[in-house]
Design a protein around this motif. Structure first.
Motif, short mmCIF file in Angstrom:
data_model
loop_
_atom_site.label_atom_id
_atom_site.label_comp_id
_atom_site.label_asym_id
_atom_site.label_seq_id
_atom_site.Cartn_x
_atom_site.Cartn_y
_atom_site.Cartn_z
N LEU A 27 0.84 -1.21 0.00
CA LEU A 27 0.00 0.00 0.00
C LEU A 27 0.87 1.25 0.00
O LEU A 27 0.54 2.25 -0.64
CB LEU A 27 -0.95 -0.02 1.20
CG LEU A 27 -2.01 -1.12 1.09
CD1 LEU A 27 -2.82 -1.22 2.35
CD2 LEU A 27 -2.91 -0.89 -0.10
N GLN A 28 2.02 1.20 0.68
CA GLN A 28 2.93 2.34 0.64
C GLN A 28 3.48 2.54 -0.77
O GLN A 28 3.61 3.67 -1.24
CB GLN A 28 4.07 2.12 1.63
CG GLN A 28 3.66 2.42 3.05
CD GLN A 28 4.80 2.17 4.02
OE1 GLN A 28 5.40 1.11 4.00
NE2 GLN A 28 5.08 3.14 4.84
N ALA A 29 3.78 1.43 -1.45
CA ALA A 29 4.27 1.53 -2.82
C ALA A 29 3.19 2.13 -3.71
O ALA A 29 3.46 2.92 -4.62
CB ALA A 29 4.66 0.15 -3.35
N TRP A 30 1.93 1.77 -3.43
CA TRP A 30 0.79 2.31 -4.19
C TRP A 30 0.73 3.83 -4.01
O TRP A 30 0.54 4.58 -4.96
CB TRP A 30 -0.48 1.64 -3.68
CG TRP A 30 -1.72 1.90 -4.46
CD1 TRP A 30 -1.82 2.04 -5.82
CD2 TRP A 30 -3.05 2.04 -3.93
NE1 TRP A 30 -3.12 2.25 -6.15
CE2 TRP A 30 -3.90 2.25 -5.03
CE3 TRP A 30 -3.60 2.01 -2.65
CZ2 TRP A 30 -5.28 2.43 -4.87
CZ3 TRP A 30 -4.96 2.16 -2.51
CH2 TRP A 30 -5.79 2.37 -3.61
N ILE A 31 0.90 4.27 -2.76
CA ILE A 31 0.89 5.71 -2.49
C ILE A 31 2.05 6.39 -3.21
O ILE A 31 1.89 7.44 -3.84
CB ILE A 31 0.96 5.97 -0.97
CG1 ILE A 31 -0.35 5.54 -0.32
CG2 ILE A 31 1.24 7.43 -0.68
CD1 ILE A 31 -0.32 5.58 1.18
N LEU A 32 3.23 5.77 -3.14
CA LEU A 32 4.40 6.36 -3.80
C LEU A 32 4.18 6.47 -5.30
O LEU A 32 4.58 7.45 -5.92
CB LEU A 32 5.63 5.49 -3.52
CG LEU A 32 6.31 5.73 -2.19
CD1 LEU A 32 7.37 4.68 -1.95
CD2 LEU A 32 6.94 7.11 -2.15
N HIS A 113 -4.86 12.04 -1.75
CA HIS A 113 -5.97 12.48 -0.89
C HIS A 113 -6.99 11.36 -0.77
O HIS A 113 -7.43 11.01 0.33
CB HIS A 113 -6.67 13.68 -1.54
CG HIS A 113 -6.32 14.99 -0.92
ND1 HIS A 113 -6.75 15.34 0.32
CD2 HIS A 113 -5.58 16.03 -1.37
CE1 HIS A 113 -6.30 16.55 0.61
NE2 HIS A 113 -5.58 16.99 -0.40
N TYR A 114 -7.36 10.80 -1.92
CA TYR A 114 -8.39 9.77 -1.92
C TYR A 114 -7.86 8.45 -1.38
O TYR A 114 -8.58 7.71 -0.71
CB TYR A 114 -8.96 9.60 -3.33
CG TYR A 114 -9.72 10.82 -3.78
CD1 TYR A 114 -10.95 11.12 -3.21
CD2 TYR A 114 -9.20 11.68 -4.72
CE1 TYR A 114 -11.64 12.25 -3.58
CE2 TYR A 114 -9.89 12.82 -5.11
CZ TYR A 114 -11.10 13.10 -4.52
OH TYR A 114 -11.79 14.22 -4.89
N ILE A 115 -6.58 8.16 -1.64
CA ILE A 115 -6.01 6.89 -1.15
C ILE A 115 -5.91 6.92 0.37
O ILE A 115 -6.30 5.96 1.05
CB ILE A 115 -4.63 6.64 -1.78
CG1 ILE A 115 -4.79 6.43 -3.29
CG2 ILE A 115 -3.97 5.44 -1.15
CD1 ILE A 115 -3.51 6.18 -4.02
N LEU A 116 -5.43 8.04 0.93
CA LEU A 116 -5.32 8.13 2.40
C LEU A 116 -6.69 7.99 3.05
O LEU A 116 -6.84 7.33 4.08
CB LEU A 116 -4.67 9.45 2.81
CG LEU A 116 -3.16 9.57 2.61
CD1 LEU A 116 -2.66 10.87 3.19
CD2 LEU A 116 -2.44 8.40 3.26
#
Lengths: 298, 143
Positions: A27-32, A113-116
């Protein structure tokens, strides 16, 4: 019976020492992958740093690759693992890490914004808690995301485009003004000719008119001897809008109006597109006008 | 953020001509202005499409995970990017099911002495090949 092949993320998860950590890293990689203005190698290094802090010897390469591919099944799997195996405190820590990865450079991209917010819903974190956490980590309040589906957003973020558009419009207006001037001159000439011709035509028409009036008087006398005049055109059209024949009674009109109004009411298509709603409201207005007119007449 | 494509009854991969036609036919003035500013300018549309893809992915995810009414999913986003949940089982459950299946397959293979069977089959095939070659040679020699 054949089994579908295991995807790269499923293999990683099966071999992992801690499934929750692997899922968090994905999920962190997705955010990155959704951060603006960050190069591929910067992303990789950031994820490697996060992987090292977990201490299970995760390889960030495959995770970065999966996240960059828009592989929603893997993301869903990671989310399910987090929801299943995370306690409340651990969920808080995951959110902490996610915000840190998303706001390293102080700004938060629209996608993140939407992912968080998705992660906050997934981990059962209330909006107030998320705002406090974000304020602490990023040093700025978490406002509502800006809306690029609006004209105002682009006026603010791409003023150059609007300046160019205004210049183009001004040029068009100038060209149009020149054309209009030329047209006006031609028009004036034509009008003068027309006036001369009209004067001649009027004289002829007056003579005709006189003869026609006499004829009409004779016709009217004949009509009066027949039955009453037929209903005017507008009443017929209004009846047609309600789907009624010529001799409809007042109660029939009211019944037809009720039926048509129910059938074409805009609220019926409320869930469809705005265009459908607008069309329905046009139809409804027409029906209502026809009904109002007929009620006045009868 | 709104889904302009859905509001104009368009598909996200509509051609610029289709978009222009839909924008001109749009009866809502405010929506028309926004759609013209966003969708008819290539640069703006590319930017909007990227975010649109991400947000609709998140909408799908939320539908599948039962998070369609979360506290952080409100307003026009929740309205426009709400999808019906599809009736598949969860990914995690599916993974566990598949691992179970794979393990059962492996056990059956072991019980039937699968590796031995394969070795015997290969040896038999090699012997048959030799015999066929020998026969052919004999026939050629006599003929």
């Amino acid at each position: 019976m054949p089994i579908a092949r295991f995807s790269p993320f499923e293999l990683l998860l099966l071999q992992s020492h801690s499934q929750v950590d692997t899922a968090t890293l994905l999920l962190q990689a997705w955010i990155l992958a959704h951060r603006d203005n960050v190069s591929e190698s910067q992303r990789y290094r950031r994820l490697a740093q996060e992987a090292a802090s977990c201490g299970h010897g995760h390889d960030p390469g495959p995770l970065m690759h999966i996240a960059g591919q828009r592989d929603m099944q893997s993301i869903q799997l990671a989310a399910e693992v987090l929801r299943r195996d995370c306690t409340a405190e651990h969920g808080f820590a995951v959110m902490h890490k996610a915000i840190a990865v998303a706001t390293d450079d102080g700004s938060l991209s629209l996608a993140n914004h939407y992912i968080l917010r998705f992660l906050a819903d997934l981990l059962n974190i209330a909006p107030a808690t998320l705002e406090t956490l974000f304020q602490e980590l990023a040093g700025a309040p978490l406002g509502p995301p800006q809306d690029p589906s609006q004209d105002a957003y682009w006026r603010k973020h791409n003023p150059a485009h609007y300046r160019r558009q205004a210049e183009r419009e001004a040029e068009q207006a100038r060209a149009q003004a020149e054309q209009a001037e030329a047209r006006q001159k031609a028009e004036q000439q034509r009008q003068q000719e027309q006036e001369r011709e009209q004067a001649r035509a009027q004289r002829e028409r007056q003579q005709h008119e006189h003869r026609r009036q006499q004829e009409r008087q004779r016709q009217q006398e004949r009509q009066h001897s027949h039955a009453s005049t037929p209903p005017p055109d507008r009443t017929l059209r209004a009846l047609a809008v309600l789907g009624l024949a010529r001799e409809a009674s007042r109660s029939e009109i009211r019944l037809a109006y009720r039926r048509m109004a129910q059938l074409h009411h805009p609220d019926r298509v409320f869930s469809q597109s705005e265009r459908q709603v607008a069309l329905a409201s046009q139809r409804f207005q027409r029906i209502k006008k026809a009904y109002d007119y007929l009620m006045q007449q009868h | 953020m709104r889904d302009l494509y859905q509001r104009l009854s368009l598909s996200p991969d509509a051609t610029p001509q289709d978009i222009r036609r839909a924008v001109e036919a749009c009866p809502n003035r405010a929506l028309q202005q926004d759609a013209e500013a966003v969708l008819t300018v290539n640069e703006h549309r590319a930017n909007y499409d990227t975010l649109h893809t991400t947000v609709s992915d998140i909408g799908q995810l939320r539908a599948r995970l039962g998070l369609g009414h979360g506290a952080h999913w409100q307003g026009s986003v929740a309205n426009d990017f709400a999808y019906p949940p599809d009736d598949g089982v969860g990914q995690h459950e599916a993974l566990i099911g598949r691992v179970g299946h794979a393990a059962a397959h492996y056990n059956r293979w072991q019980r039937l002495r699968g590796p031995w069977l394969v070795t015997v089959a290969i040896v038999a095939a090699v012997c048959a090949g030799f015999a066929a070659g020998l026969a052919l040679r004999l026939r050629l020699g006599t003929g």
